[in-house]
Design a protein around this motif. Sequence first.
Motif, short mmCIF file in Angstrom:
data_model
loop_
_atom_site.label_atom_id
_atom_site.label_comp_id
_atom_site.label_asym_id
_atom_site.label_seq_id
_atom_site.Cartn_x
_atom_site.Cartn_y
_atom_site.Cartn_z
N ASP A 425 0.86 -1.19 0.00
CA ASP A 425 0.00 0.00 0.00
C ASP A 425 0.89 1.24 0.00
O ASP A 425 2.12 1.13 0.08
N ARG A 426 0.28 2.38 -0.10
CA ARG A 426 1.04 3.63 -0.13
C ARG A 426 0.56 4.55 0.97
O ARG A 426 -0.59 4.99 0.96
N LYS A 521 -8.79 8.63 1.85
CA LYS A 521 -9.25 7.24 1.96
C LYS A 521 -10.77 7.15 1.82
O LYS A 521 -11.30 6.15 1.35
#
Length: 528
Positions: A425-426, A521
């Motif tokens: 993930d980042r 998000k």
Amino acid sequence: MSFRSPFPDVEIPALSVYDFLFGSIAEADLGRPALIEGASGAVTDYRALIGQIDAIAGALAARGVGVGDVVGLLSPNVPAFASVFHGILRAGATATTINALYTAEDIAKQLEDSKATFLFTVSPLLPHAKEAAAKVGIADDHLVVLDGAEGHPSLRDLLAENAPAPEVSFDPATHLAVLPYSSGTTGRPKGVMLTHTNLVANVCQINPRMGIGADDKVLAVLPFFHIYGMTVLLNAALYNRASLVTMPKFDLPEFLRIVAEQKCTYVFIAPPVAVALAKHPLVDQFDLSSVHTVFSGAAPLDKELGGAVSARLGCKIRQGYGMSEMSPVSHAIPFDGDDVPLDSVGPTIANMECKLVDPGTLEEVAYPTGEGVSEPGELWCKGPNVMFGYLGNPQATAETLDADGFLHTGDIATVDAAGNVTIVDRLKELIKYKGYQVPPAELEALLLTHPQIADAAVVGVLDDEGEEVPKAFVVRQPNAELTEDEVIEFVAERVSPHKKVRRVQFIDIVPKSAAGKILRKDLRTPTA
């Protein structure tokens, strides 16, 4: 706990990049092809390359360029790039390589921030280069057009002067070799200060793992101005006396023709090229049997996609991981690493130490035992290839490089018991479009200048081919009748091609935290 490379440390000589690459070249290697222009097949051997490097260094020195000066290089992959790039370093100056897709405004920002006093370019890019040079006060006689243009010195002019290369003296551990620009983990582009030792170290670190040999013909379509192309192709291939076959931009039919006609053996790509190699029917019309390895970097390569490329071409497929701030490679699946999972980026390279840190608690993630895999954590890396810092930006440097020398990558990873790291993930917000960095903050700031836009947020989403693209979430001003196409066109007219917004969704409000930070998000949903 921290973990080191499974490979023994390698010796890193205290040499300049020029002396490291060419200082001890064998007489027998001088006649080997160093660069082959893919379009024409024209060859530059190592003897000619070194002669051009020395002559360019001499011409720059004659103009007062030396230690402490910065020279811009705005060019696609052509053989002369290698001569000019290494000529700048040979003169003791620092090269700031500029994205060939940049607008005049982007170029000017980099020239101004780096305090460049000279600029090299090619005639197709001259309009933007000239406009940018004028903005920052670089005169026409300091704007060199490699292939010639009226009113400007050309590469031929500089070589014809036959000025001797200067005697320069500096500490390779502290003297800046290059200033590529990166957005790091967030924000606007920053000058990444990489020393001669940083660049030399990274070639030494990756060399035992890459398997590049003197008989290899390495396809150079990945841009030399990007740190991946600069280190892995331009420096590592030349160090091994291989031949670099240059392509100024990716075009699938030309790519396939050059690989087949030149019998390229080692092909370095970014994942979008892998999609074409795996799926496009045109691939079957060319003999690509000379290729023994395809190495992917700049963005994550999907395991299934990599496997499809390997099966279709009958070659090894490998991938690695890095950042401009690490010169750039920190992890790579070894050339002989057939047992390394393809969806990983392989083990840590030599001379490096890493750890995974829980981004919430800042506690180190435990290293796994047996057949296990660790919990995810932010990847922190330390080694001789890690940057000196960001140019003129101590705050950004402190946010990325800690007091113990660990670079906080902003990427979330796991590690298995064999030391293989997988990026999952980042943490950072940066969008990677076809391997190019796109800072959301830059696009958001631009969108907010539109009179009909009240608020905006930009995130990366996957398109139909699995490529990450910038998507804008836009809040219209009351009674505004702004359309998706108008938003896309507004951005496209003002940014480089790789920064264009590809999708737009109109929303009522941009979700934000109590501190006013955009909650990206919340925008990254399956329907986004």
